[in-house]
Enzyme design. Structure first.
Site, PDB file in Angstrom:
ATOM      1  N   CYS A 125      -5.007  31.693  43.659  1.00 13.75           N
ATOM      2  CA  CYS A 125      -4.933  30.608  42.662  1.00 13.75           C
ATOM      3  C   CYS A 125      -4.100  30.962  41.431  1.00 13.75           C
ATOM      4  CB  CYS A 125      -6.330  30.196  42.235  1.00 13.75           C
ATOM      5  SG  CYS A 125      -7.290  29.539  43.595  1.00 13.75           S
ATOM      6  N   HIS A 173      -5.738  26.328  35.588  1.00 10.40           N
ATOM      7  CA  HIS A 173      -6.020  26.207  37.020  1.00 10.40           C
ATOM      8  C   HIS A 173      -7.211  25.275  37.191  1.00 10.40           C
ATOM      9  CE1 HIS A 173      -6.745  26.966  41.137  1.00 10.40           C
ATOM     10  NE2 HIS A 173      -7.828  27.683  40.959  1.00 10.40           N
ATOM     11  N   ASN A 232      -9.183  21.473  44.035  1.00  9.22           N
ATOM     12  CA  ASN A 232      -8.506  22.756  43.830  1.00  9.22           C
ATOM     13  C   ASN A 232      -7.415  22.922  44.893  1.00  9.22           C
ATOM     14  OD1 ASN A 232      -7.724  25.422  43.602  1.00  9.22           O
ATOM     15  ND2 ASN A 232      -9.800  26.264  43.598  1.00  9.22           N
TER      16      ASN A 232
HETATM   17  O1  UT7 Z   1     -10.051  28.805  42.586  1.00  5.64           O
HETATM   18  C1  UT7 Z   1     -10.347  30.097  43.000  1.00  5.64           C
HETATM   19  C2  UT7 Z   1     -11.560  30.656  42.429  1.00  5.64           C
HETATM   20  N1  UT7 Z   1     -12.724  29.889  42.750  1.00  5.64           N
HETATM   21  C3  UT7 Z   1     -13.483  29.396  41.783  1.00  5.64           C
HETATM   22  O2  UT7 Z   1     -13.174  29.506  40.628  1.00  5.64           O
HETATM   23  C4  UT7 Z   1     -14.794  28.737  42.204  1.00  5.64           C
HETATM   24  C5  UT7 Z   1     -15.921  29.213  41.321  1.00  5.64           C
HETATM   25  N2  UT7 Z   1     -17.207  28.745  41.736  1.00  5.64           N
HETATM   26  C6  UT7 Z   1     -17.630  27.460  41.580  1.00  5.64           C
HETATM   27  O3  UT7 Z   1     -16.884  26.608  41.157  1.00  5.64           O
HETATM   28  C7  UT7 Z   1     -19.067  27.146  41.889  1.00  5.64           C
HETATM   29  O4  UT7 Z   1     -19.760  28.356  42.083  1.00  5.64           O
HETATM   30  C8  UT7 Z   1     -19.281  26.238  43.129  1.00  5.64           C
HETATM   31  C9  UT7 Z   1     -18.803  24.824  42.829  1.00  5.64           C
HETATM   32  C10 UT7 Z   1     -18.553  26.789  44.329  1.00  5.64           C
HETATM   33  C11 UT7 Z   1     -20.774  26.148  43.452  1.00  5.64           C
HETATM   34  O5  UT7 Z   1     -21.497  25.695  42.324  1.00  5.64           O
HETATM   35  P1  UT7 Z   1     -22.733  26.514  41.756  1.00  5.64           P
HETATM   36  O6  UT7 Z   1     -23.283  25.697  40.670  1.00  5.64           O
HETATM   37  O7  UT7 Z   1     -22.289  27.890  41.444  1.00  5.64           O
HETATM   38  O8  UT7 Z   1     -23.734  26.493  42.981  1.00  5.64           O
HETATM   39  P2  UT7 Z   1     -24.385  27.708  43.772  1.00  5.64           P
HETATM   40  O9  UT7 Z   1     -23.406  28.247  44.768  1.00  5.64           O
HETATM   41  O10 UT7 Z   1     -25.028  28.670  42.824  1.00  5.64           O
HETATM   42  O11 UT7 Z   1     -25.518  26.932  44.538  1.00  5.64           O
HETATM   43  C12 UT7 Z   1     -26.594  26.276  43.839  1.00  5.64           C
HETATM   44  C13 UT7 Z   1     -27.338  25.389  44.818  1.00  5.64           C
HETATM   45  C14 UT7 Z   1     -27.706  26.094  46.115  1.00  5.64           C
HETATM   46  O12 UT7 Z   1     -28.946  25.601  46.546  1.00  5.64           O
HETATM   47  P3  UT7 Z   1     -30.305  26.422  46.332  1.00  5.64           P
HETATM   48  O13 UT7 Z   1     -30.090  27.738  47.001  1.00  5.64           O
HETATM   49  O14 UT7 Z   1     -30.445  26.546  44.837  1.00  5.64           O
HETATM   50  O15 UT7 Z   1     -31.331  25.562  46.973  1.00  5.64           O
HETATM   51  C15 UT7 Z   1     -26.643  25.652  47.067  1.00  5.64           C
HETATM   52  O16 UT7 Z   1     -27.060  25.695  48.408  1.00  5.64           O
HETATM   53  O17 UT7 Z   1     -26.499  24.290  45.188  1.00  5.64           O
HETATM   54  C16 UT7 Z   1     -26.428  24.230  46.608  1.00  5.64           C
HETATM   55  N3  UT7 Z   1     -25.126  23.681  46.993  1.00  5.64           N
HETATM   56  C17 UT7 Z   1     -24.913  22.380  47.173  1.00  5.64           C
HETATM   57  N4  UT7 Z   1     -25.723  21.300  47.080  1.00  5.64           N
HETATM   58  C18 UT7 Z   1     -25.193  20.091  47.329  1.00  5.64           C
HETATM   59  C19 UT7 Z   1     -23.968  24.357  47.199  1.00  5.64           C
HETATM   60  N5  UT7 Z   1     -22.994  23.500  47.524  1.00  5.64           N
HETATM   61  C20 UT7 Z   1     -23.560  22.265  47.517  1.00  5.64           C
HETATM   62  C21 UT7 Z   1     -23.053  20.978  47.767  1.00  5.64           C
HETATM   63  N6  UT7 Z   1     -23.908  19.921  47.656  1.00  5.64           N
HETATM   64  N7  UT7 Z   1     -21.771  20.741  48.109  1.00  5.64           N
END
Ligand code: UT7
Length: 335
Positions: free
Chosen positions: A116, A256, A286
């Site tokens: 990225c 980004h 993204n």
């Molecule tokens: O561009 C290159 C670099 N990449 C980035 O900068 C991405 C950085 N990361 C992020 O943007 C975020 O971490 C994500 C958008 C990928 C995920 O968001 P988050 O708030 O960090 O969620 P998480 O992975 O900590 O998950 C929290 C909860 C989990 O459920 P439990 O375990 O708390 O029950 C996930 O299973 O959200 C759940 N979850 C979803 N729920 C509904 C993860 N994805 C989804 C989804 N819909 N699409």
């Protein structure tokens, strides 16, 4: 002797027609428009459909548009650098294919891989060729067909990524506008959190790698988020400090587009309001290497000669960085 700087003298983007909405994703994985919007800021993304269509198709369309609008002949291009994480092939480079597609017969060309942060790395590298005085017209393309490596069964990654391309023309400038400074960083231990596990020389494609879904993006979202939020904001603050730029002097942040919350944290750290932040994550998601040029393309008509723009990016590797550029033309001249 007047110092030569590399100025962006034109920008163009290309996004495929197909729109993948949050509503459609709701039918594919267990997610909701509410979750995606509140956690990322994304409403829809573009997907390149069609047999045999790769990243070079989008890159070439962006370059062709750029040549048309800047009235540049393809044979006058000296160099094309394509930053991409989803090249058409392991080899040859997508930049070579794009050069051929647009008729840039006198250019040499190569790809750059910095995930990225790729466009930032490529723009900084391109500026060095210009500053020597030897190269006059360099095109930097940021392009990715992320849909080719996204697992549409993995709800934590498939909601984020989209396809697209952007291209910038860089030319020598002696009026003080152009790329002033950049900070580039990398930390290879990031492989533990963000990687495509198979398909390269360490784990070539096999029935096993395909069965294990190892040709898709593996991302530990929360861990990457933590690194991204700290490092992108820190790099942006560093470029401001060392160029003695106050928040009032910054006209635009071109960040980004990975997550709206990361963008807001960077703007907060820089002390600037939302009105100065280029945002298009809601419509493209993204697009990895294409986010920065697509943002410039979207905001071009609002840009004025002399505007101070800070770029900031973070991505796989890990790679990250920031740049300070003085915009070289009134954007509405192309309207
Ligand atoms: O561009 C290159 C670099 N990449 C980035 O900068 C991405 C950085 N990361 C992020 O943007 C975020 O971490 C994500 C958008 C990928 C995920 O968001 P988050 O708030 O960090 O969620 P998480 O992975 O900590 O998950 C929290 C909860 C989990 O459920 P439990 O375990 O708390 O029950 C996930 O299973 O959200 C759940 N979850 C979803 N729920 C509904 C993860 N994805 C989804 C989804 N819909 N699409």
């Amino acid at each position: 002797m007047t110092q030569i700087k590399a100025a962006i003298t034109g920008i163009c983007g290309y996004v495929p027609d197909y729109i993948l909405t949050n509503a459609e994703l709701e039918t594919m994985v267990d997610t909701s428009d509410e979750w995606i919007t509140s956690r990322t800021g994304i409403k829809e993304r573009r997907i390149l459909k069609g047999e045999g269509m790769g990243t070079s198709h989008m890159g070439a369309e962006a370059v062709k548009g750029l040549l048309r609008k800047t009235d540049t002949r393809p044979q006058d291009i000296d160099l094309i650098i394509c930053s991409t994480t989803t090249p058409d092939f392991v080899f040859p480079a997508s930049a070579n294919i794009i050069s051929d597609m647009v008729g840039a017969k006198n250019a040499f060309s190569y790809d750059m891989q910095a995930a990225c942060s790729g466009f930032l790395y490529a723009m900084s590298t391109a500026s060095q060729f210009i500053e020597t005085g030897r190269y006059k017209k360099v095109i930097v393309v940021g392009a990715d067909k992320m849909s080719s490596i996204v697992d549409y069964q993995d709800r934590s990654t498939c909601i984020i990524f989209g396809d697209g391309a952007g291209a910038a023309l860089l030319e020598p400038s002696t009026d003080g506008n152009g790329l002033i400074d950049f900070v580039l960083k990398s930390d290879g231990s990031g492989i533990n959190h963000l990687v495509q596990k198979a398909g390269g020389s360490r784990r070539p494609p096999s029935i096993e790698t395909v069965t294990n879904r190892e040709h898709y993006i593996y991302q530990e979202g929360a861990a990457v988020f933590k690194f991204a939020v700290t490092n992108m904001a820190e790099a942006a603050a560093q470029i401001m400090e060392r160029n003695r730029l106050t928040s009032g002097q910054v006209k635009w942040l071109c960040p980004h587009q990975a997550n709206k919350r990361i963008i807001s944290a960077t703007a907060d750290r820089m002390g600037i309001g939302e009105e100065k932040v280029m945002i298009n994550i809601h419509k493209y998601g993204n697009t990895t290497n294409a986010t920065l040029p697509l943002a410039l393309w979207d905001y071009e008509s609002q840009l004025r000669k002399g505007d101070n723009i800070v770029f900031a990016a973070f991505g796989g590797g890990f790679t990250w960085g920031a740049a300070y550029l003085k915009w070289a033309y009134d954007g509405d001249q192309f309207a």
